[in-house]
Each structure stands twice: as C-alpha cells, then as structure tokens.
Scaffold this active site. Structure first.
Site, short mmCIF file in Angstrom:
data_model
loop_
_atom_site.label_atom_id
_atom_site.label_comp_id
_atom_site.label_asym_id
_atom_site.label_seq_id
_atom_site.Cartn_x
_atom_site.Cartn_y
_atom_site.Cartn_z
N ARG A 1 0.83 -1.21 0.00
CA ARG A 1 0.00 0.00 0.00
C ARG A 1 0.86 1.26 0.00
O ARG A 1 2.03 1.22 0.34
CB ARG A 1 -0.93 0.01 1.21
CG ARG A 1 -0.24 0.11 2.57
CD ARG A 1 -0.03 1.54 3.03
NE ARG A 1 0.82 1.65 4.19
CZ ARG A 1 2.13 1.84 4.14
NH1 ARG A 1 2.74 1.92 3.00
NH2 ARG A 1 2.85 1.98 5.25
N HIS B 1 1.04 10.91 9.37
CA HIS B 1 1.00 10.84 10.84
C HIS B 1 -0.40 11.15 11.41
O HIS B 1 -0.52 11.47 12.59
CB HIS B 1 2.05 11.75 11.49
CG HIS B 1 3.45 11.22 11.42
ND1 HIS B 1 4.10 10.68 12.50
CD2 HIS B 1 4.32 11.13 10.39
CE1 HIS B 1 5.33 10.30 12.14
NE2 HIS B 1 5.48 10.57 10.85
N ASP C 1 -2.90 8.94 11.43
CA ASP C 1 -3.61 7.73 11.89
C ASP C 1 -3.68 7.62 13.41
O ASP C 1 -4.75 7.40 13.96
CB ASP C 1 -3.05 6.46 11.24
CG ASP C 1 -1.57 6.22 11.48
OD1 ASP C 1 -0.88 7.17 11.94
OD2 ASP C 1 -1.10 5.10 11.21
N GLY D 1 12.08 -3.08 1.89
CA GLY D 1 12.51 -1.76 2.37
C GLY D 1 12.00 -0.61 1.53
O GLY D 1 12.60 0.46 1.50
N GLY E 1 8.92 0.73 1.80
CA GLY E 1 7.84 1.46 2.47
C GLY E 1 6.46 1.10 1.95
O GLY E 1 5.50 1.81 2.21
N SER F 1 4.87 -1.56 2.84
CA SER F 1 4.27 -2.42 3.84
C SER F 1 4.21 -3.88 3.43
O SER F 1 3.14 -4.48 3.29
CB SER F 1 2.87 -1.92 4.24
OG SER F 1 2.53 -2.55 5.46
N SER F 2 5.40 -4.46 3.30
CA SER F 2 5.47 -5.89 2.98
C SER F 2 4.92 -6.72 4.13
O SER F 2 4.44 -7.83 3.91
CB SER F 2 6.91 -6.29 2.68
OG SER F 2 7.74 -6.14 3.81
N ASP G 1 -2.18 -0.03 7.37
CA ASP G 1 -1.53 -0.92 6.39
C ASP G 1 -2.41 -2.13 6.07
O ASP G 1 -2.61 -2.49 4.91
CB ASP G 1 -0.18 -1.42 6.93
CG ASP G 1 0.79 -0.29 7.17
OD1 ASP G 1 0.50 0.85 6.76
OD2 ASP G 1 1.85 -0.54 7.78
N TYR H 1 9.64 8.98 15.42
CA TYR H 1 8.22 8.62 15.30
C TYR H 1 7.54 8.66 16.67
O TYR H 1 6.51 9.30 16.84
CB TYR H 1 8.10 7.22 14.69
CG TYR H 1 6.71 6.81 14.33
CD1 TYR H 1 6.21 7.02 13.05
CD2 TYR H 1 5.87 6.20 15.27
CE1 TYR H 1 4.93 6.64 12.70
CE2 TYR H 1 4.59 5.81 14.93
CZ TYR H 1 4.12 6.03 13.66
OH TYR H 1 2.85 5.66 13.33
P1 ADP Z 1 7.51 -3.04 5.77
O1 ADP Z 1 7.59 -1.54 5.82
O2 ADP Z 1 7.92 -3.57 4.43
O3 ADP Z 1 6.17 -3.55 6.21
P2 ADP Z 1 8.33 -4.38 8.15
O4 ADP Z 1 9.62 -4.36 8.93
O5 ADP Z 1 7.10 -3.96 8.84
O6 ADP Z 1 8.59 -3.55 6.80
O7 ADP Z 1 8.11 -5.86 7.62
C1 ADP Z 1 9.16 -6.54 6.96
C2 ADP Z 1 9.23 -7.97 7.49
O8 ADP Z 1 8.10 -8.73 6.98
C3 ADP Z 1 10.45 -8.75 7.02
O9 ADP Z 1 11.56 -8.52 7.86
C4 ADP Z 1 9.96 -10.18 7.10
O10 ADP Z 1 10.01 -10.64 8.44
C5 ADP Z 1 8.50 -10.06 6.70
N1 ADP Z 1 8.35 -10.29 5.24
C6 ADP Z 1 7.99 -9.37 4.31
N2 ADP Z 1 7.96 -9.91 3.08
C7 ADP Z 1 8.31 -11.22 3.23
C8 ADP Z 1 8.47 -12.34 2.32
N3 ADP Z 1 8.27 -12.20 1.01
N4 ADP Z 1 8.82 -13.53 2.85
C9 ADP Z 1 9.03 -13.66 4.16
N5 ADP Z 1 8.89 -12.65 5.06
C10 ADP Z 1 8.55 -11.46 4.61
MG MG Z 2 5.33 -3.13 8.13
#
Ligand code: ADP
Ligand code: MG
Length: 393
Positions: A31, A38, A40, A126, A128, A130-131, A179, A230
């Site tokens: 997303r 800020h 939320d 990395g 941003g 929201s993986s 997110d 933050y």
């Molecule tokens: P973001 O801003 O991308 O959400 P976060 O630190 O909140 O960053 O989340 C990243 C974490 O999510 C990674 O360190 C990992 O633990 C998990 N993660 C994200 N994508 C994957 C993936 N494709 N496979 C396994 N873990 C993942």
């Molecule tokens: Mg995150």
C-alpha cells in the site's frame, strides 16, 4: 511481475518444494499513503491505496507433524506446531507474522491446524510499501480459504484481525490499522478514504488511465527515523491534544483549525507546530477525497504539495533527499503533486502524475538526485490495485 504471475510463481514454487500441488493461494497487495501523514494515531483521516505489488502464499493442509513455511525472498524455512506456538527470535522470525494470524484465527474459534506454505512476493524490500501487511493479509486469506471462516466475508474484520496479529505477542509491533486496511480493502481504480477513529471508509475514484503513482525511494534512513522520531512525534501530538482540549485521552482529531488558532496561543511553539500539521492535514485529506469524487486531480495535487510543505515546516519529518525529489517532480508538467510518504526522515516520496509523462519524470528525478547525492533513487511505478483475496485451486 503481475499479480497473476506472482500467484503462478507461488504455485509452482510450492509444487517444486513440497512435491505436491497447493490447494489454495492467499494474495495481498502492498500500500501507499497518498495523503494523511502521521494522522492515523491522532484518530484522523488517511487517503491510501493498495498498489500492484503483491505477496502470494500458496498452501495446503498438511499431514506432517509440523507446519512448514518457505519463502523465495531469502528467508530460511520455518517450522512450528500450530497447537503450541512460540515467538521465534532467530532467522526464521518472519514466520511470527503467520503465527500471529494462526493465533488470532484460533481465538475466533477457527480450528487452524497444520499446513504447508510457500511465499512469493513482488513487494520490494525496504520500499515502504508495507510488505508486512501484505504478508499478514495473504496469510489471513490463505488460512480462511483452507479453514473457512465467516470473518472472511468482511475485509475490514480480516484487516482488524491482521492488525491484532501484528500488535500481538508473536510480532509485537505497535502499528495502526492503516496498512492492513489498505491491503484488505483495496480496489483497482480507487483510493481509499479511512476515518481512523470509526473505521468508516469509502473508495474514491483514482482512475489509472489519468493518474499514475510513482514511489521514489531515497533508500536513506536518517538517525531520527531509527532513533525514535516517530514516537517523539506521537508523544508531542498527544500532549498538544491534552493541552488544547483539557482531557487526558484527547486526540488532535477533535481540534478544529478555529480552536487551534484561538487556544494555540498558550501552547509551547513546538507542540503548536506539530498540532498545526495534524489539524490541517486532516482537513486536506477530507478535501482530497471530495476532489477525487469530482475528478479534480489538480486539486489533489495541490493538497499533496501543501501536505509536504507542512511536513517540512511544521512536523519536521522530511529531509533533504525527499525534499529534492518533491521539488524536482513538482516542477514538471504533468505532475499533479508530490509529497513525503511514510514515517519520514528518509524513505520515499509519492508522486501523482499523468501517465504520459512517466519517462520524463523518472529521467529528471534520477538526474537531479544523482547529481546532488551521488546515487540514484529507486523508482517504482505503480497504480491502484484490488485488495487481498483467497483462491481455492
Ligand atoms: P515493511 O515496511 O515492508 O512492512 P516491516 O519491517 O514492517 O517492513 O516488515 C518486513 C518484514 O516482513 C520482514 O523482515 C519479514 O520478516 C517479513 N516479510 C515481508 N515480506 C516477506 C516475504 N516475502 N517472505 C518472508 N517474510 C517477509
Ligand atoms: Mg510493516
């Protein structure tokens, strides 16, 4: 990779890894915050969108003694017993996100047992985007497909479950709903307006043939981002709200511009600046949602520029790298608006633009940024996309 290609890659990887075909896939997007920086945790408004970078988890029930998880993103394989889960602190701690979802589903009475899963993602690391929310929502969609749950009828309820999973004992990140909500409720061709207090939301049109979204990542993280900027801003906002409204649990959401102008005189100047950003940012988000409903992209762009200026001057969470990207983008014809997105002190700028100018925009950003900072920004072209989904195979 397209959404379909990521789903197909997860299917193929599952088959190659476990030697059997998966029976379901959960897929969920990342997303981007378009406006509402800020706001939320101040219980205000946000304009957000799910983007066309996704995480897919292919999965199946398993007869093996443990749940097995693998990811193509370079994380080691993880195993756990879903009836006796513990938080992992090792290299396999990424599985904590899935343990969190399993735990929350079990709490609602869904008997999630052993399964095997394989994760494939196009959400850049990395960036941003929201993986973590994409991973959580893909897991929630996979598991409610393998163990059907009425909760899955409501994307918002699933988003709340995923938030509890991220806040809870396995992950323990004190994040808001934004997110997971965006990943759960995304709609192609639309941005999402969310009231972070009531959780009421609506989709507002952001047609991809008229507006492209470019995320320009500085790849820098300044000391304040890592060192508590933050939480310092969070504390300042709460303090400003308490002083302006005279209640312990007050939030800046309830401070109007008129109240800020009349009562803000007695406020410490730093707190007043922070409050100024949030109060007017909330008003901007409301105006931007209305502007999109009228197809007025130019107005949304103006509001984005004002938002960035407010981050720079009043909230003081921008930095030279993001400022340059915003400045260069804003000066180009065909760019509606640009601003800092995310926590700040580094990270990314989000740029809303006419799709026909994308190549000029990318070239201008790369050239100016490289000249000043000696390295290129990472540029991600994207568009609005549909939310998380579970698919039976
Ligand atoms: P973001 O801003 O991308 O959400 P976060 O630190 O909140 O960053 O989340 C990243 C974490 O999510 C990674 O360190 C990992 O633990 C998990 N993660 C994200 N994508 C994957 C993936 N494709 N496979 C396994 N873990 C993942
Ligand atoms: Mg995150």
């Amino acid at each position: 990779m397209t959404r379909e290609q990521v789903i197909e890659a997860a299917r193929a990887a599952f088959l190659a890894h476990y030697g059997v075909a998966p029976t379901a896939v959960g897929v969920a997007p990342g997303r981007v915050e378009l406006l509402g920086n800020h706001t939320d945790y101040n219980e205000g408004f946000v304009l957000t969108a799910a983007v066309d970078y996704v995480t897919a988890i292919a999965g199946a029930h398993s007869e093996r003694p443990l749940t097995h998880l693998a990811s193509s993103a370079g994380f080691p394989e993880a195993t756990f017993d879903p009836s006796a889960m513990e938080k992992s602190t090792g290299e396999d701690r990424w599985a904590n996100y899935l343990k969190g979802i399993v735990d929350e589903l079990q709490k609602t009475g869904t008997p999630v047992g052993k399964f095997a899963g394989f994760v494939v993602s196009s959400v850049p690391d990395g960036s941003g985007l929201s993986s973590s929310a994409a991973l959580l929502m893909a897991a929630a969609r996979l598991l409610t497909t393998l163990w059907p749950d009425p909760l899955a009828d409501s994307p918002m309820e699933l988003a709340k479950l995923a938030r509890r999973a991220e806040n809870g004992k396995f992950v323990g990140a004190p994040v808001g709903l934004l997110d997971q909500f965006s990943s759960a409720c995304g709609m192609a061709g639309n941005a999402l307006f969310l009231d972070c207090r009531s959780c009421a939301w609506r989709a507002v049109p952001l047609p991809s043939d008229k507006a492209g979204i470019l995320i320009a990542n500085t790849n820098v993280k300044h000391e304040l981002a890592a060192g508590g900027g933050y939480s310092e801003r969070h504390g300042q906002c709460l303090q400003a709200a308490r002083q302006l409204l005279g209640r312990g649990d007050a939030k800046l959401r309830d401070v109007t511009p008129a109240l800020l102008e009349s009562k803000g005189i007695g406020l410490n100047p730093v707190l007043k600046q922070r409050a100024h950003h949030i109060v007017y940012e909330n008003a901007r988000v409301e105006r931007a949602a209305e502007a999109l409903e009228h197809g007025d992209l130019a107005e949304v762009g103006r509001l984005m520029k004002q938002s960035h200026e407010s981050c720079r001057r009043y909230f003081e969470n921008s930095c030279d790298e993001v400022d340059l990207l915003v400045e260069v983008a804003s000066a180009l014809p065909g760019v509606y608006g640009a601003k800092l997105t995310g926590g700040g002190w580094g990270g990314s700028a989000v740029i809303l633009h006419d799709p026909t100018v994308i190549e000029d925009l990318k070239a201008a950003l790369t050239e100016s940024y490289t000249t000043k900072f000696g390295k290129a920004p990472t540029l991600l072209t994207t568009t609005t996309a549909q939310g998380a989904e579970g698919i039976s195979l």
